[in-house]
Design an enzyme around this catalytic site. Structure first.
Site, mmCIF file in Angstrom:
data_model
loop_
_atom_site.group_PDB
_atom_site.id
_atom_site.type_symbol
_atom_site.label_atom_id
_atom_site.label_comp_id
_atom_site.label_asym_id
_atom_site.label_seq_id
_atom_site.Cartn_x
_atom_site.Cartn_y
_atom_site.Cartn_z
ATOM 1 N N VAL A 39 84.147 121.860 25.468
ATOM 2 C CA VAL A 39 84.315 121.343 24.107
ATOM 3 C C VAL A 39 85.562 120.459 24.004
ATOM 4 O O VAL A 39 85.521 119.354 23.432
ATOM 5 C CB VAL A 39 84.381 122.495 23.075
ATOM 6 C CG1 VAL A 39 84.438 121.930 21.663
ATOM 7 C CG2 VAL A 39 83.183 123.420 23.221
ATOM 8 N N ARG A 64 94.504 125.726 32.023
ATOM 9 C CA ARG A 64 94.942 126.741 32.981
ATOM 10 C C ARG A 64 95.385 126.085 34.277
ATOM 11 O O ARG A 64 96.388 126.437 34.862
ATOM 12 C CB ARG A 64 93.775 127.695 33.255
ATOM 13 C CG ARG A 64 94.090 129.115 32.858
ATOM 14 C CD ARG A 64 92.951 130.057 33.151
ATOM 15 N NE ARG A 64 91.633 129.453 32.970
ATOM 16 C CZ ARG A 64 90.641 130.008 32.316
ATOM 17 N NH1 ARG A 64 90.810 131.187 31.768
ATOM 18 N NH2 ARG A 64 89.476 129.419 32.216
ATOM 19 N N LYS A 67 78.999 135.027 15.021
ATOM 20 C CA LYS A 67 78.718 133.949 14.051
ATOM 21 C C LYS A 67 78.149 134.532 12.754
ATOM 22 O O LYS A 67 78.445 134.032 11.655
ATOM 23 C CB LYS A 67 77.732 132.960 14.672
ATOM 24 C CG LYS A 67 78.321 132.235 15.876
ATOM 25 C CD LYS A 67 77.228 131.523 16.662
ATOM 26 C CE LYS A 67 77.786 130.858 17.895
ATOM 27 N NZ LYS A 67 76.722 130.395 18.799
HETATM 28 P P1 NAP Z 1 85.574 126.305 28.692
HETATM 29 O O1 NAP Z 1 84.692 125.204 29.177
HETATM 30 O O2 NAP Z 1 85.686 127.540 29.487
HETATM 31 O O3 NAP Z 1 87.042 125.673 28.508
HETATM 32 C C1 NAP Z 1 88.193 126.435 28.233
HETATM 33 C C2 NAP Z 1 89.417 125.537 28.379
HETATM 34 O O4 NAP Z 1 90.562 126.261 27.993
HETATM 35 C C3 NAP Z 1 89.664 125.039 29.800
HETATM 36 O O5 NAP Z 1 90.167 123.726 29.767
HETATM 37 C C4 NAP Z 1 90.724 126.018 30.342
HETATM 38 O O6 NAP Z 1 91.565 125.420 31.303
HETATM 39 C C5 NAP Z 1 91.516 126.303 29.068
HETATM 40 N N1 NAP Z 1 92.122 127.637 29.036
HETATM 41 C C6 NAP Z 1 91.465 128.823 28.976
HETATM 42 N N2 NAP Z 1 92.347 129.834 28.904
HETATM 43 C C7 NAP Z 1 93.578 129.280 28.922
HETATM 44 C C8 NAP Z 1 94.893 129.794 28.874
HETATM 45 N N3 NAP Z 1 95.117 131.094 28.798
HETATM 46 N N4 NAP Z 1 95.902 128.933 28.891
HETATM 47 C C9 NAP Z 1 95.691 127.598 28.981
HETATM 48 N N5 NAP Z 1 94.461 127.043 29.008
HETATM 49 C C10 NAP Z 1 93.429 127.878 28.987
HETATM 50 O O7 NAP Z 1 85.173 126.751 27.223
HETATM 51 P P2 NAP Z 1 84.320 125.920 26.121
HETATM 52 O O8 NAP Z 1 82.871 126.085 26.376
HETATM 53 O O9 NAP Z 1 84.870 124.540 25.988
HETATM 54 O O10 NAP Z 1 84.624 126.784 24.808
HETATM 55 C C11 NAP Z 1 85.861 126.731 24.147
HETATM 56 C C12 NAP Z 1 85.782 127.498 22.832
HETATM 57 O O11 NAP Z 1 84.802 126.867 21.994
HETATM 58 C C13 NAP Z 1 85.349 128.958 22.966
HETATM 59 O O12 NAP Z 1 85.997 129.716 21.974
HETATM 60 C C14 NAP Z 1 83.851 128.888 22.699
HETATM 61 O O13 NAP Z 1 83.348 130.131 22.207
HETATM 62 C C15 NAP Z 1 83.811 127.837 21.636
HETATM 63 N N6 NAP Z 1 82.526 127.133 21.519
HETATM 64 C C16 NAP Z 1 81.894 126.673 22.636
HETATM 65 C C17 NAP Z 1 80.689 125.986 22.504
HETATM 66 C C18 NAP Z 1 79.935 125.438 23.699
HETATM 67 O O14 NAP Z 1 78.825 124.934 23.517
HETATM 68 N N7 NAP Z 1 80.481 125.476 24.903
HETATM 69 C C19 NAP Z 1 80.164 125.762 21.232
HETATM 70 C C20 NAP Z 1 80.852 126.246 20.107
HETATM 71 C C21 NAP Z 1 82.026 126.922 20.273
HETATM 72 P P3 NAP Z 1 90.981 124.871 32.708
HETATM 73 O O15 NAP Z 1 90.191 123.658 32.369
HETATM 74 O O16 NAP Z 1 92.177 124.562 33.532
HETATM 75 O O17 NAP Z 1 90.141 125.980 33.254
HETATM 76 N N1 HSE Z 2 77.330 129.994 23.805
HETATM 77 C C1 HSE Z 2 77.099 129.538 22.480
HETATM 78 C C2 HSE Z 2 75.608 129.358 22.257
HETATM 79 C C3 HSE Z 2 77.839 128.242 22.252
HETATM 80 O O1 HSE Z 2 74.861 129.348 23.232
HETATM 81 O O2 HSE Z 2 75.185 129.236 21.113
HETATM 82 C C4 HSE Z 2 77.822 127.791 20.830
HETATM 83 O O3 HSE Z 2 78.576 128.621 20.021
#
Ligand code: NAP
Ligand code: HSE
Length: 441
Positions: free
Chosen positions: A14, A45, A205
């Protein structure tokens, strides 16, 4: 133009999407909100990781505290995932007077009450559109657009991953593991997909929607949750034979309304579980990563919202809408007086140049060569034919009905082709010309 500094905590699926689209749509955003959104720093990270989108290596840090300490950062965007670190970050940001945007539904479901109490105390807003239903603006809808309503019920398909898995298991007969692997490859699933498949991502949610709708923070211990992890292909098949589709559905309902329209004394119910939905219901046709939320209000009646519920781009769209709202809350951004003019497109294309596909029905004399004449006129005007049907039955005047599905052509092309067709003595006016829309964009 005034710049608003953004600190991105997280540059994963995201976060990278937010960075990319803030840069790509910079001009549009500046026109619309009257300030420039600038990502000044991002926290990750592992700064050495290769990234498709993100600020320079010098702007990366591993300490979220750097976002709090940087006076040039006005808005902190939390997209790290997890609970403890994001909670500490949001507490620190709000306390420091920095507006917060987050997509972290697990965090809000567990600690929303505390976060919003602090936000109210410090008078610093926390925005969370991306937390629920990805690109569907359901938070703003319930908070603002439906403000007049007691919410009677909410039914939502709000986990893209499980809907994707169920769809692929039903339509492509994939097994569970294959469908999950596909969802992970597309970036829909959480880093740990357990919550997607055991129902808890949807439950988080549901807690957020229920809390917004009913004005108190619903405890995660007060809801019933069952995921798709124990669902078998056999039950999906039997349900299909009985006329149902199986969906992971979040159901939120107020008790029967009191005399003044308020919730009855029984409170509300919140549950998430695999549910059989009649195939003819609109929610049954919500497939793949798509989410849909049906909201029933006592004033508005039934409403329905549909869109991509997970993935980089739709979620980035929701985060950026919060960034715009956050910028406006900081002052200096352009408030809207109902309509914000901007000149990026500037004019409407003339009707003659607008292209579409067409359905054309002609009443014709049933004699050899007529179809050939019509086809040759269309060819001369560079209008392609994708199919032709001529039913054997005739109209009351004894004419045959020639039904042609035509490829994309401009209004100008179509009108001049039609003028020539109507000059044929075998063709009786009026023709029926309808446009066909394929929803490709
Ligand atoms: P992701 O791909 O795992 O990315 C997480 C990011 O945060 C990475 O850049 C990671 O660094 C960094 N990070 C994690 N822990 C950290 C820490 N302790 N200190 C510093 N940096 C840290 O996750 P995502 O899918 O983008 O999701 C992010 C958030 O949005 C979550 O809360 C998720 O529930 C929410 N969300 C996701 C979606 C979706 O479709 N993916 C939709 C709606 C909401 P690195 O890159 O170095 O690993
Ligand atoms: N993992 C979540 C889903 C991302 O599949 O709906 C969106 O919140």
């Amino acid at each position: 133009m005034r710049q608003i500094g953004i600190g991105l905590a997280g540059l994963g699926t995201v976060g990278a999407g937010v960075y990319k689209h803030v840069a790509q749509n910079r001009a549009l955003l500046m026109e619309r909100i009257g300030v420039e959104l600038v990502v000044r720093r991002a926290v990750v990270r592992d700064p050495s990781k290769a990234r498709v989108a993100g600020p320079s290596r010098e702007q990366l840090s591993t300490r979220w505290q750097d976002l709090i300490d940087d006076p040039a950062i006005d808005i902190v965007v939390e997209l790290m995932g997890g609970i403890d670190e994001p909670l500490a970050l949001i507490r620190a940001a709000v306390t420091a007077g920095k507006v917060v945007v987050t997509g972290n539904k697990a965090l809000l479901a567990e600690h929303g009450q505390e976060i919003f109490a602090l936000a109210a105390e410090k008078r610093v807003p926390v925005f969370f559109e991306a937390s629920t239903a990805g690109g569907i603006p359901i938070i703003k809808t319930i908070r603002e657009a439906l403000i007049a309503n007691h919410i009677v019920s909410i039914h939502g398909i709000i986990n893209g991953t499980s809907n994707y898995i169920l769809t692929r298991m039903t339509d492509a007969r994939l097994d569970f593991a294959e469908a999950l692997a596909e969802a992970q490859a597309q970036g829909y699933a959480e880093a740990d997909p357990t919550l997607d498949i055991n129902g808890w991502d949807a439950a988080h949610k549901a807690v957020i929607l229920a809390s917004l709708a009913y004005g108190f923070w619903v405890g995660t211990d007060q809801i019933f949750v069952e995921g798709i992890d124990r669902l078998t292909a056999t039950d999906i098949r039997f349900a299909d034979e009985l006329g149902y589709r199986v969906k992971l559905l979040a159901i939120i309902k107020a008790d029967a309304a009191g005399p003044d329209g308020t919730a009855g004394s029984g409170g509300i119910e919140v549950r998430v579980h695999p549910t059989l939905i009649p195939k003819h219901h609109v929610l049954a046709s919500v497939s793949g990563v798509f989410n849909a939320v049906r909201v029933c209000g006592d004033v508005v009646g039934e409403t329905l919202f549909y869109g991509r519920g997970a993935g980089q781009d739709p979620t980035a769209s929701a985060v950026i809408s919060d960034l715009a709202e956050a910028a406006i809350s900081l002052g200096g951004a352009r408030g809207s007086y109902g309509f914000t003019p901007h000149g990026l497109y500037g004019n409407c294309r003339p009707l003659e140049d607008i292209r579409s596909r067409y359905y054309l029905r002609l009443a014709v004399d049933d004699k050899p060569g007529v179809l050939g004449q019509v086809a040759s006129i269309l060819g001369r005007h560079d209008v392609g034919i994708s199919s032709v049907v001529q039913p054997e039955t005739h109209d009351e005047a004894g004419r045959a009905q020639l039904v042609l599905m035509l490829d994309r052509a401009s209004h100008r092309q179509m009108q001049s082709a039609l003028e020539d067709i109507l000059r044929l003595s075998a063709v009786m006016p009026p023709p029926a010309l309808l446009r066909v829309e394929s929803f490709t964009t």
